[in-house]
Design a protein around this motif. Structure first.
Motif: not given
Length: 245
Positions: A1, A93, A95, A135, A137, A183, A186
């Motif tokens: 991101m 974000y 992950t 967000m 993931d 991801t 997106n």
């Protein structure tokens, strides 16, 4: 991101990047300084002039919580501080490897959903944000925000409780999965968004709902009689979607 928010006009001075940063310059990387989301090498996830604020062993649960709540040491430089107030809108974000209400930090410690929920509560009490978009993931991602109890937070996850979040591209040279499907799709959508666009979060979540890793989807232009489909199969057949051949 990181690449996307920077491309859409957010400067590095407003971005805090926490990253293991061990693959871009890995000796096995055939393209030093870059990590790509697809075999065609079209999108460098690092982008241009990447600025990593916390790297390697600095990326810990403690440092992350201190960053959010503002409880950093007096000698911490501005680039490692979250300098926000009650008018700030924050995008977070995350992950990595995770599970039911936890996310691993570099495989040696974990942050729980309650850790993040309590940190957000402190941020609200200290007037450190106006709104937060969270967000994440990871496997069972949605469990990471079930404990949230502070106002003005929108949360988006890649998978429900009991579901996995699958990888999209495995780089054989690096020996790792570079990006997950959630991801990847997106980012693919956001690559077509221009600064000043009127698109909203609703448009983004409609894309991620379809392309997320929650179901195995097979597209076909031929009608299928559902009476003949084995009910034990986990596939969903969609023939209403127009396809270009």
């Amino acid at each position: 991101m990181y690449r996307t928010v920077k491309r859409l006009g957010i400067p590095d001075s407003n971005i805090i990047l926490m990253l293991a940063d061990d693959m871009a310059c890995n000796s096995r990387n055939k393209r030093p300084g870059g990590v790509y989301d697809h075999p065609d090498k079209s999108v460098d996830l690092y982008g241009d002039n990447v600025e990593v604020d916390y790297r390697g062993y600095e990326v810990t649960v403690e440092n992350f919580i201190r960053l959010l709540t503002g409880r950093v040491g007096p000698d911490t430089p501005r680039s490692k501080r979250l300098l926000t107030d009650d008018k700030s809108n924050i995008f977070i974000y995350m992950t990595g490897h995770g599970g039911d209400e936890f996310l691993k930090f570099q495989d040696f410690n974990e942050i729980s959903s309650h850790d993040i929920a309590d940190a957000f509560a402190q941020m609200w009490e200290k007037k450190r944000y106006n709104e937060i978009l969270f967000m994440i993931d990871t496997c069972q991602a949605n469990t990471m925000y079930e404990a949230f109890y502070s106002p003005n937070i929108v949360a988006v996850g890649s998978s429900k409780k009991g579901q996995n979040s699958y990888s999209y591209f495995h780089d054989n040279n690096l020996g790792i999965s570079v990006i997950d499907r959630f991801t990847y799709y997106n980012l693919k959508y956001l690559e077509n968004v221009k600064p000043g666009s009127s698109l909203t979060l609703r448009d983004l979540t409609l894309i991620s709902d379809f392309f997320g890793a929650e179901q195995n989807i097979e597209l076909t232009i031929d009608p299928i009689k559902l009476d003949n489909v084995n009910k034990n199969e986990s596939q969903i057949y969609i023939h209403q979607i127009p396809l270009k051949v």
